[in-house]
Enzyme design. Structure first.
Site, PDB file in Angstrom:
ATOM      1  N   GLY A   6       0.986  -1.278   0.031  1.00  0.00           N
ATOM      2  CA  GLY A   6      -0.098  -0.053  -0.128  1.00  0.00           C
ATOM      3  C   GLY A   6       0.657   1.196  -0.078  1.00  0.00           C
ATOM      4  N   ALA A   7       1.945   1.395  -0.920  1.00  0.00           N
ATOM      5  CA  ALA A   7       2.778   2.391  -0.819  1.00  0.00           C
ATOM      6  C   ALA A   7       2.402   3.460  -2.011  1.00  0.00           C
ATOM      7  CB  ALA A   7       4.177   1.848  -1.191  1.00  0.00           C
ATOM      8  N   SER A  16      -3.811   0.277  14.258  1.00  0.00           N
ATOM      9  CA  SER A  16      -4.732   1.450  14.720  1.00  0.00           C
ATOM     10  C   SER A  16      -5.063   1.440  15.992  1.00  0.00           C
ATOM     11  CB  SER A  16      -5.778   1.793  13.736  1.00  0.00           C
ATOM     12  OG  SER A  16      -6.759   2.778  14.216  1.00  0.00           O
ATOM     13  N   TYR A  42     -13.501  -2.997  10.438  1.00  0.00           N
ATOM     14  CA  TYR A  42     -12.140  -2.301  10.614  1.00  0.00           C
ATOM     15  C   TYR A  42     -11.580  -2.344  11.853  1.00  0.00           C
ATOM     16  CZ  TYR A  42      -8.561   1.538  10.318  1.00  0.00           C
ATOM     17  OH  TYR A  42      -7.423   2.085  10.205  1.00  0.00           O
ATOM     18  N   GLY A  72      -1.062   7.702   0.699  1.00  0.00           N
ATOM     19  CA  GLY A  72      -1.044   8.206   2.210  1.00  0.00           C
ATOM     20  C   GLY A  72       0.366   7.945   2.998  1.00  0.00           C
ATOM     21  N   ILE A  73       0.252   7.139   4.172  1.00  0.00           N
ATOM     22  CA  ILE A  73       1.236   6.854   4.916  1.00  0.00           C
ATOM     23  C   ILE A  73       2.372   6.051   4.186  1.00  0.00           C
ATOM     24  CG2 ILE A  73       1.857   5.944   7.176  1.00  0.00           C
ATOM     25  CD1 ILE A  73      -1.060   6.414   7.857  1.00  0.00           C
ATOM     26  N   GLY A  74       1.879   4.958   3.555  1.00  0.00           N
ATOM     27  CA  GLY A  74       2.846   4.192   3.047  1.00  0.00           C
ATOM     28  C   GLY A  74       3.815   4.835   2.006  1.00  0.00           C
TER      29      GLY A  74
HETATM   30  N1  LIG Z   1      -5.303   7.728   8.101  1.00  0.00           N
HETATM   31  C1  LIG Z   1      -5.384   7.294   9.395  1.00  0.00           C
HETATM   32  O1  LIG Z   1      -5.839   8.364  10.419  1.00  0.00           O
HETATM   33  C2  LIG Z   1      -5.022   6.065   9.887  1.00  0.00           C
HETATM   34  C3  LIG Z   1      -5.038   5.861  11.384  1.00  0.00           C
HETATM   35  C4  LIG Z   1      -4.774   4.625  11.953  1.00  0.00           C
HETATM   36  C5  LIG Z   1      -4.213   3.552  10.863  1.00  0.00           C
HETATM   37  N2  LIG Z   1      -4.242   3.958   9.788  1.00  0.00           N
HETATM   38  C6  LIG Z   1      -3.661   2.874   8.742  1.00  0.00           C
HETATM   39  O2  LIG Z   1      -2.666   3.042   8.108  1.00  0.00           O
HETATM   40  C7  LIG Z   1      -2.475   2.539   6.899  1.00  0.00           C
HETATM   41  C8  LIG Z   1      -2.384   3.141   5.454  1.00  0.00           C
HETATM   42  O3  LIG Z   1      -3.783   4.028   5.499  1.00  0.00           O
HETATM   43  P1  LIG Z   1      -3.770   5.471   4.985  1.00  0.00           P
HETATM   44  O4  LIG Z   1      -4.306   6.190   5.997  1.00  0.00           O
HETATM   45  O5  LIG Z   1      -2.264   5.761   4.253  1.00  0.00           O
HETATM   46  O6  LIG Z   1      -4.781   5.008   3.657  1.00  0.00           O
HETATM   47  P2  LIG Z   1      -4.638   5.346   2.051  1.00  0.00           P
HETATM   48  O7  LIG Z   1      -4.084   6.903   1.859  1.00  0.00           O
HETATM   49  O8  LIG Z   1      -6.022   5.121   1.704  1.00  0.00           O
HETATM   50  O9  LIG Z   1      -3.516   4.429   1.567  1.00  0.00           O
HETATM   51  C9  LIG Z   1      -3.899   2.960   1.678  1.00  0.00           C
HETATM   52  C10 LIG Z   1      -2.893   2.250   0.829  1.00  0.00           C
HETATM   53  O10 LIG Z   1      -3.367   0.704   0.873  1.00  0.00           O
HETATM   54  C11 LIG Z   1      -3.665   0.457  -0.582  1.00  0.00           C
HETATM   55  N3  LIG Z   1      -4.692  -0.738  -0.297  1.00  0.00           N
HETATM   56  C12 LIG Z   1      -5.741  -0.869  -0.179  1.00  0.00           C
HETATM   57  N4  LIG Z   1      -6.211  -1.936  -0.417  1.00  0.00           N
HETATM   58  C13 LIG Z   1      -5.610  -2.664  -0.803  1.00  0.00           C
HETATM   59  C14 LIG Z   1      -5.434  -4.014  -1.529  1.00  0.00           C
HETATM   60  N5  LIG Z   1      -6.688  -4.820  -1.469  1.00  0.00           N
HETATM   61  N6  LIG Z   1      -4.297  -4.496  -2.184  1.00  0.00           N
HETATM   62  C15 LIG Z   1      -3.227  -3.544  -2.057  1.00  0.00           C
HETATM   63  N7  LIG Z   1      -3.010  -2.306  -1.613  1.00  0.00           N
HETATM   64  C16 LIG Z   1      -4.365  -1.899  -1.015  1.00  0.00           C
HETATM   65  C17 LIG Z   1      -3.992   1.507  -1.092  1.00  0.00           C
HETATM   66  O11 LIG Z   1      -3.977   1.277  -2.624  1.00  0.00           O
HETATM   67  P3  LIG Z   1      -4.757   2.395  -3.709  1.00  0.00           P
HETATM   68  O12 LIG Z   1      -3.874   3.578  -3.927  1.00  0.00           O
HETATM   69  O13 LIG Z   1      -4.771   1.636  -5.010  1.00  0.00           O
HETATM   70  O14 LIG Z   1      -5.857   2.629  -3.042  1.00  0.00           O
HETATM   71  C18 LIG Z   1      -2.984   2.626  -0.595  1.00  0.00           C
HETATM   72  O15 LIG Z   1      -1.815   2.407  -1.251  1.00  0.00           O
HETATM   73  C19 LIG Z   1      -3.739   1.390   6.805  1.00  0.00           C
HETATM   74  O16 LIG Z   1      -3.702   0.136   7.337  1.00  0.00           O
HETATM   75  C20 LIG Z   1      -4.643   2.049   7.983  1.00  0.00           C
HETATM   76  O17 LIG Z   1      -5.546   1.218   8.505  1.00  0.00           O
HETATM   77  C21 LIG Z   1      -4.423   4.983   9.263  1.00  0.00           C
END
Ligand SMILES: NC(=O)c1ccc[n+]([C@@H]2O[C@H](COP(=O)([O-])OP(=O)(O)OC[C@H]3O[C@@H](n4cnc5c(N)ncnc54)[C@H](OP(=O)(O)O)[C@@H]3O)[C@@H](O)[C@H]2O)c1
Ligand SMILES: *[C@@H]1O[C@H](CO)[C@@H](O)[C@H](O)[C@H]1NC(C)=O
Ligand SMILES: *[C@@H]1O[C@H](CO)[C@@H](O)[C@H](O)[C@H]1NC(C)=O
Ligand SMILES: *[C@@H]1O[C@H](CO)[C@@H](O)[C@H](O)[C@H]1NC(C)=O
Ligand SMILES: *[C@@H]1O[C@H](CO)[C@@H](O)[C@H](O)[C@H]1NC(C)=O
Length: 331
Positions: A49-50, A179, A207, A53-55
């Site tokens: 998931g790079a 999380s 979730y 977002g965070i990745g």
């Molecule tokens: N944002 C927050 O406030 C927060 C808080 C706590 C924990 N987190 C955790 O942080 C992590 C990253 O989240 P984020 O906030 O950076 O969200 P994000 O911006 O939506 O990024 C999520 C990443 O995961 C990828 N992904 C989703 N489904 C997938 C799949 N089936 N196969 C491969 N890749 C997939 C997305 O790909 P696409 O680009 O193709 O969509 C994207 O690269 C998650 O595990 C989330 O639970 C986030």
């Protein structure tokens, strides 16, 4: 009369803005940037998931430190653009994209075979990909609930398949992105990991359950790998302004959280710091089985996810549900 109403409304809006901004400033204060300059030269990192977002920001940092960065992503077009952007901003020539859909066990197995065939080493594995809870109960082609498949089962299988390479490359590290939302889960029904019991599906619960499983899984894997040279930790990035809210079809996540989080939350770069800390810092090299927040060991994980008996049950049930074969076990 109207002037008074307008001034009152303007004042209220102003006051709310000040409060939200102040909260945001205080909230974002901690661990805005890890201080280590540790190098990742000659090291290989896989991060799921790079593409957003965070990745994405963690991947950029790893590239800057000289790593070979393998972006494991489902949308190859989107991910290639990000890879180019990361190379342009860091001067790295070692960022590659490989196809991985964590919600498909077949995709995970294909991705892992390619990594095992092509790579000589694996120093850091970051399990970050995630979705915010599918709005309806959807089953994947493996008959697993989509949120659990994406956030937990796919990563569970991936870590198992890459374990041999991680061990050969020791000292190596696994970082599991969870999380604090896990704390809303009060019980974990091992018989219902698939969320198939009638009436039990709710997107937020899916979730929170998947994020609780991330911590239980990380702790059990850490215990299995004790003294193997592979450390495993889980973490919460905090509240971070990313795409995850706008991708949600849940009204509250999408419009309420989605519109507030740019003011209240961390930037993606700030949210990536605890991942980076766990992946590269000297001081975390020998820490394993812990849960981190704000670049520190946190005692905010709930008793539910600290239950070793539950972790073992989850591990065994997950092995069964992903159909882990004897030749796929490397612990
Ligand atoms: N944002 C927050 O406030 C927060 C808080 C706590 C924990 N987190 C955790 O942080 C992590 C990253 O989240 P984020 O906030 O950076 O969200 P994000 O911006 O939506 O990024 C999520 C990443 O995961 C990828 N992904 C989703 N489904 C997938 C799949 N089936 N196969 C491969 N890749 C997939 C997305 O790909 P696409 O680009 O193709 O969509 C994207 O690269 C998650 O595990 C989330 O639970 C986030
Ligand atoms: C990191 O910085 C310290 C001093 O700031 C320096 O001594 C050390 O060599 C640096 N390490 C690397 C890998 O650049
Ligand atoms: C990286 O590998 C090259 C070639 O094997 C070696 O010359 C170099 O010293 C290594 N660099 C580091 C930082 O380990
Ligand atoms: C998940 O639940 C559905 C019923 O909703 C069932 O058809 C499916 O077989 C279950 N999957 C597994 C792996 O048990
Ligand atoms: C644990 O949670 C509390 C309350 O939300 C917070 O103030 C504290 O900073 C958290 N611990 C860490 C290590 O972040």
């Amino acid at each position: 009369m109207w002037e008074t109403v307008i001034s009152v409304v303007a004042f209220v809006v102003f006051a709310i803005t000040v409060i939200i901004t102040a909260f945001g400033l205080v909230y974002r204060r901690r661990c805005l940037q890890v201080t280590t300059n540790a190098s990742l030269k000659n090291k290989t990192v896989v991060i799921t998931g790079a593409s957003a977002g965070i990745g994405k920001e963690a991947a950029r940092d790893f590239a800057r430190r000289g790593a070979r960065v393998i972006m494991a992503c489902r949308n190859l077009q989107k991910a290639s653009k990000i890879a180019n952007d990361i190379e342009a901003s860091t001067g790295s020539k070692s960022v590659v994209v490989r196809e991985l859909d964590t919600s498909s066990l077949d995709s995970v197995r294909k991705f892992a075979s390619r990594i095992l065939a092509e790579e000589h080493r694996l120093d850091v594995l970051v399990l970050n990909a995630g979705i915010g809870g599918s709005s309806e109960r959807v089953l994947t082609s493996d008959n697993l609930e989509l949120t659990m498949a994406t956030n937990h089962f796919g990563h569970f299988l991936l870590a198992n398949l890459l374990l041999g390479l991680l061990k050969e490359s020791r000292p190596s590290r696994v970082v599991v992105v969870s999380s604090m939302m896990h704390s809303h889960l009060k019980t974990l029904d091992i018989e219902n990991l698939n969320l198939s019991k009638s009436g039990s599906y709710w997107s937020l619960q899916a979730y929170c359950q998947s994020k609780a499983c991330n911590i239980l899984f990380a702790r059990y894997l850490a215990a299995l790998l004790k003294d193997s040279g592979v450390v495993v930790n889980s973490m919460c990035p905090g509240m971070v302004s990313t795409e995850i809210f706008m991708k949600s079809r849940n009204f509250i996540s999408r419009y309420i959280y989605g519109s507030l989080v740019p003011f209240l939350g961390k930037t993606a770069e700030q949210g990536a710091q605890t991942i980076i800390h766990l992946a590269v810092s000297e001081e975390t090299a020998s820490i394993t089985g812990e849960f981190f927040e704000n670049c520190q060991v946190s005692d905010n994980a709930t008793n539910l996810v600290l239950d070793d008996g539950l972790a073992k049950k989850l591990w065994e049930a997950s092995e069964a549900l992903v159909g882990l074969q004897p030749e796929e076990q490397h612990y």
